[in-house]
Design a protein around this motif. Sequence first.
Motif, PDB file in Angstrom:
ATOM      1  N   UNK A  20       0.834  -1.225   0.000  1.00 33.21           N
ATOM      2  CA  UNK A  20       0.000   0.000   0.000  1.00 33.21           C
ATOM      3  C   UNK A  20       0.855   1.257   0.000  1.00 33.21           C
ATOM      4  N   UNK A  21       1.903   1.231   0.825  1.00 29.04           N
ATOM      5  CA  UNK A  21       2.792   2.384   0.891  1.00 29.04           C
ATOM      6  C   UNK A  21       3.558   2.576  -0.420  1.00 29.04           C
ATOM      7  N   UNK A  22       3.967   1.432  -1.000  1.00 30.88           N
ATOM      8  CA  UNK A  22       4.665   1.513  -2.276  1.00 30.88           C
ATOM      9  C   UNK A  22       3.747   2.084  -3.367  1.00 30.88           C
ATOM     10  N   UNK A  23       2.485   1.666  -3.305  1.00 34.80           N
ATOM     11  CA  UNK A  23       1.515   2.176  -4.282  1.00 34.80           C
ATOM     12  C   UNK A  23       1.309   3.685  -4.103  1.00 34.80           C
ATOM     13  N   UNK A  24       1.179   4.102  -2.843  1.00 32.14           N
ATOM     14  CA  UNK A  24       1.021   5.540  -2.562  1.00 32.14           C
ATOM     15  C   UNK A  24       2.252   6.317  -3.000  1.00 32.14           C
ATOM     16  N   UNK A  25       3.425   5.685  -2.719  1.00 34.58           N
ATOM     17  CA  UNK A  25       4.675   6.348  -3.092  1.00 34.58           C
ATOM     18  C   UNK A  25       4.756   6.511  -4.615  1.00 34.58           C
ATOM     19  N   UNK A  26       4.385   5.437  -5.315  1.00 37.00           N
ATOM     20  CA  UNK A  26       4.410   5.499  -6.787  1.00 37.00           C
ATOM     21  C   UNK A  26       3.445   6.565  -7.297  1.00 37.00           C
ATOM     22  N   UNK A  27       2.276   6.603  -6.665  1.00 37.70           N
ATOM     23  CA  UNK A  27       1.290   7.613  -7.077  1.00 37.70           C
ATOM     24  C   UNK A  27       1.803   9.026  -6.803  1.00 37.70           C
ATOM     25  N   UNK A  28       2.412   9.204  -5.634  1.00 33.93           N
ATOM     26  CA  UNK A  28       2.965  10.516  -5.295  1.00 33.93           C
ATOM     27  C   UNK A  28       4.072  10.913  -6.267  1.00 33.93           C
ATOM     28  N   UNK A  29       4.931   9.940  -6.585  1.00 37.93           N
ATOM     29  CA  UNK A  29       6.013  10.227  -7.531  1.00 37.93           C
ATOM     30  C   UNK A  29       5.444  10.599  -8.911  1.00 37.93           C
ATOM     31  N   UNK A  30       4.405   9.854  -9.291  1.00 38.96           N
ATOM     32  CA  UNK A  30       3.751  10.162 -10.565  1.00 38.96           C
ATOM     33  C   UNK A  30       3.134  11.556 -10.532  1.00 38.96           C
ATOM     34  N   UNK A  31       2.481  11.881  -9.409  1.00 39.01           N
ATOM     35  CA  UNK A  31       1.879  13.221  -9.259  1.00 39.01           C
ATOM     36  C   UNK A  31       2.957  14.304  -9.291  1.00 39.01           C
ATOM     37  N   UNK A  32       4.081  14.016  -8.611  1.00 39.81           N
ATOM     38  CA  UNK A  32       5.171  15.006  -8.586  1.00 39.81           C
ATOM     39  C   UNK A  32       5.730  15.231  -9.982  1.00 39.81           C
ATOM     40  N   UNK A  33       5.902  14.102 -10.729  1.00 35.52           N
ATOM     41  CA  UNK A  33       6.398  14.240 -12.100  1.00 35.52           C
ATOM     42  C   UNK A  33       5.443  15.064 -12.960  1.00 35.52           C
ATOM     43  N   UNK A  34       4.153  14.824 -12.766  1.00 33.15           N
ATOM     44  CA  UNK A  34       3.152  15.598 -13.513  1.00 33.15           C
ATOM     45  C   UNK A  34       3.187  17.079 -13.119  1.00 33.15           C
ATOM     46  N   UNK A  35       3.351  17.289 -11.794  1.00 29.70           N
ATOM     47  CA  UNK A  35       3.421  18.669 -11.320  1.00 29.70           C
ATOM     48  C   UNK A  35       4.691  19.349 -11.835  1.00 29.70           C
TER      49      UNK A  35
END
Length: 216
Positions: A20-35
Motif C-alpha cells: 500500500x505504501x509503495x503504491x502511494x509512493x508510486x502515485x505521489x512520484x507520478x503526481x510530482x512528475x506531472x506537477x
Amino acid sequence: KKKATAAKKTAQYSNASIKGLQSKRSKLQKDIRQQEKALRNNKADVQKRLKNLMTINSEIDKHEKNIQQIESEIKTLDNNIRILNAQLKTLESQLKERKAKYIKSMRYITRRHTVQDRLMFIFSAESFTQMYRRLRFIREYAEYQKAQGEMVKAKQEQVREKQTQLQQAKNQKNSLLGKGRREREALEGQKEEQQKIVKTLQKQQRTIQQLMDKQR
C-alpha cells in the motif's frame, strides 16, 4: 499452532501495508512528475508571455516616436499656414487698393475725358513726341491699373492654393496621428492583457511549487 497462524497473518498485514505504501509512493512520484511537467510548461509559458511583453513594449516605443514626429510636422504646418494667412491678408489689402485705383482711374477718364477732351489733350501737345506719349497714356493707363489688379488676384489665388495644400497635408497628418494613437491604445490593451496572464501564471506557478513541496 495459534502463534504460527498469528505470525502468518501479521506477515500478510505487513506485506499488504508495504504494498500500500509503495503504491502511494508510486502515485505521489507520478503526481510530482506531472506537477514538475506542469511547472516546466508554466515557466515556459511565462517566459513566452514576457517575451511578448517585450515585443509589445518595443512596438509601443516605435509608435510613440512616430506620433511625436507627426506632432512636430503638424506644428510646422500650422506655422506655415499662419504665415500664409498673413500673406493672404496683405494681398487682399493690396488687391483692394488696386481695385480702388482702377475704379478711380476709370471714373477720371469717363468724367474728364470725353472724346473731344481727349482729342484736345492729344493735339495740344507741343511736339509729336509729347502727342504720342499722351495718346499712349490715355490708352494704357486704365489697362495698366487693371493688369496690376489681375496680378494681385493671381498672387492671391496662388497663396490660397498653397494654403489648401497645407491644410490637406495637415488633415492627412491628423489622420496618421489618430491612427498611430489608436494602434498605441490597442497595443496598451494587449500589454495589459499579457500582464494579467503573466500574473495568473506566476500565481499558478507558486501554487504548483507549494503542492510539490508538500508532496515531497
